[in-house]
Enzyme design. Sequence first.
Site, PDB file in Angstrom:
ATOM      1  CD1 TRP A  90     -50.124 -11.307 -37.439  1.00  0.00           C
ATOM      2  CD2 TRP A  90     -49.271 -13.122 -36.464  1.00  0.00           C
ATOM      3  NE1 TRP A  90     -49.381 -11.981 -38.380  1.00  0.00           N
ATOM      4  CE2 TRP A  90     -48.850 -13.105 -37.807  1.00  0.00           C
ATOM      5  CE3 TRP A  90     -48.861 -14.180 -35.651  1.00  0.00           C
ATOM      6  CZ2 TRP A  90     -48.030 -14.093 -38.352  1.00  0.00           C
ATOM      7  CZ3 TRP A  90     -48.048 -15.159 -36.196  1.00  0.00           C
ATOM      8  CH2 TRP A  90     -47.649 -15.109 -37.527  1.00  0.00           C
ATOM      9  CG  HIS A  91     -50.285 -16.259 -32.685  1.00  0.00           C
ATOM     10  ND1 HIS A  91     -49.588 -15.228 -32.107  1.00  0.00           N
ATOM     11  CD2 HIS A  91     -49.364 -17.102 -33.183  1.00  0.00           C
ATOM     12  CE1 HIS A  91     -48.289 -15.467 -32.238  1.00  0.00           C
ATOM     13  NE2 HIS A  91     -48.132 -16.588 -32.889  1.00  0.00           N
ATOM     14  N   GLY A  92     -54.770 -15.404 -33.762  1.00  0.00           N
ATOM     15  CA  GLY A  92     -56.128 -15.888 -33.976  1.00  0.00           C
ATOM     16  C   GLY A  92     -57.169 -15.123 -33.208  1.00  0.00           C
TER      17      GLY A  92
END
Lengths: 355, 465
Positions: free
Chosen positions: B315-317
Amino acid sequence: MENYYANDEMIGYMNMKKKLANCIEFAQWMVALAIAMLVCNMFTFVFYHPAIEVKTDNAATPGKMTPNAWCIYGNEGWGIEYIDQNGYVNENKPLEDKYILAVGSSQTEGFHTPVGQRWSDLLNQKLATNDKLKVYNIGHSGYFFPQMAKHFQAMCKEFPEMETIVMEISDTKFALEDLQSAMTQVDFDENQKMDKIYANMSQKQKLKRKLKENVPLLRWLHLQYETMKNRQHDSVAETVEYIDLEEYGKLLESVLHMMRETFDGNVIIAYHPSVIIQSNGDMKIVEKETDLLFAEKCKENGITFINCSNAFKQRYEQDYAVPIGFWNTTMGEGHINSVGHAIIADEVYKEIIIE
Amino acid sequence: MSFLSFSFVMFLIIVLLLYFAGNKNLTYQKAVLLIVSYIFYALLDIRFMGVLLLISLWSWYIAKRCSKKQEKTRLYVSIGCIGLIGVLAFFKYCNYVLKVIDNYIDHSITFNILMPIGLSFYVFQAISYVCDVVHGKVNEKSLLDVCLYIGFFPQIVSGPIVKARDFFPQMNTAHKFSETRLIDGGQRFLVGAFEKMVIADRLSIAVGSVYSAPAAYSGVSLCWAVIAYSLQIYYDFAGYSNMAIAVAYILGFDYGDNFDLPYIASNPSDFWRRWHISLSSWLKEYLYIPLGGSRKGRIRKYINLMIVMLVSGLWHGSSLTFLIWGVLHGLASIIHSIWVDIMKKYNIRLDKYQFFEYLSIAINYIWVSLLWIPFRTQSVSDTIVILKRIFTNARGIQYIYIYTVIFFVFMAGVGLYAKLKNDGKSIWKPLKFKKFSEKVIFCIFVIIIFMFAYMGENAFIYAQF
């Protein structure tokens, strides 16, 4: 009917009471703000108590500071400094008959470095033979090479007994118009010596300065505001993008020649470049295309040019000491720290001994 | 338009005036909020308005279909969620895929796909709406309501991720202006500003310089830089969350806390109950529990934990380091879970001893801080360099940034006080200004923010996710 009046009176009374309560509340907030300002102002003295300047357009430097004052700068490094009777950052000691004049920008002024660790102090420790000052520091914030050159004659007149002049510079690339402007020398005015300035100052002006000196919080908040406004502005030195090297060489030649003609003593220019800490762990010296030309022109005019680049690099390779940056800022950015000052002092000392 | 700008203050004043002017008309208030939210988003970047609108329309349509309890509900939910995740995945991973392809061809791909600001946050809210409608936790809503829920301006940039069932009931009552809310919310906003401008932004200077050249710094300096980043990311995100929660609160919406002193957590599961609470609880409710949670045996529980942390990382990257970060957090959660099971089996209770409690806090903090290294570097090689230099105490520039020490002591002090006096819960309470001393404290606090705020340019870290 009576009841009606009593009710009306009651409402009026209640309204007045409400207004009074609001007034008291407002007054309380004002007093609270005043107390808070006072507390924060006292706290500001710990890290920020700047020197108050007087403009001196016709003197050795374009400004001097309130004499016999003290100042603290803790936003970059931390240093407590004393201002002498002439408005410069020196110990209140007598000068030797023949002395060295240390000129430069905020780097030489050295507000960010504790007393005794600036390059002029270190040089003094090495050269002074008795309890007098051998090196006299007239560093001034924003005083870069073209400005120093413009004030050169005034400098020689205000300090006639100097035998050597050491000019600290952190760049060799200057705008052509600044160099051109340096050729128009400022006249020295005796009335711009600090004792005369102070003697001519009214009591009101003195009081105003005293007040300003004792409310560092407002000056700090103003500084914060200015920083916010000029986020991208470089506080140490303005950078010049492009210059015509041929034109630059000619102008520099005339400036240095004028300096040489004005003063027959020893002129030393101590140059300390910027550095960049690289991702591979090395420290890169920022070289300018004007460095060599500057050194060459100095040599041609009998002016000693010291380039601290190699000394900076050697010191880094030896023990990872970075000459620029502090424990409350970042390494490699801003003003020179005590390592940088020590290196400059060593380099200038070596040159003076050789001379 | 950042929360920390004069233009935002002006914007908020206008919003409050417009919003509370019609405090008896619910539709008017909703319309005002929707318009100003879209204006706010357009001011951030007008190019992504279409994506926001598309996500809102899509989730409204899917929920509408699902609410009819047809046979095809499952299919619609799947299509809906895949569509939403697809948009997120496209913007998050497209550049990564293009980079990989580019390496195999002639390096001719020169364009980059920009990710809409806050996409990760509002896509998760959209999923929350669809799922809550399907599970009957909220009724199907009008398009206006859905658009407002997904695009509500206080939370659109970096959350908190508000669940549909928590948001809609609050949206369906007209809000009156409340002086108490303004005073309390204003204070919370200032606390957020303090965390962001005074702590996080000041630390960012040191973090940025050390992480840009880790090979130059000594092991000790790198250790302090790791600590500095652990503080920076916490105060940056917690600061933003506090400001967002405060703005919503003034407008009449109550969100829970998004952070609750995460660095005094004594184990990974405690940490995730305290860190980015809105994301953790979203993952728990919409992923961990639907996967079976801990109900399907120990092995499934461990697998589920790993899946949740992997998703959190992704989700962060798209960078590999986020994957590593997620896997290692997952691993820590599994190890902790095994440890708890063993302790239970042999009836050992270490939490009785205060020493073990503090030891576990220290171990958890060290672990979390070390895992912030790949998160910050976004490069495996830099992560290895930093870890190697720390553990070999390599020679290099000695640089201990004084503010790291000051803020570390501050954080430890606050944590210790909360642990001893408030059972490990946040100690912040708004002042009521009944006493004169409270007024003085407030004034000092405001002046301190202006005195010590870092005035350089600095964006919110989590806005990039």
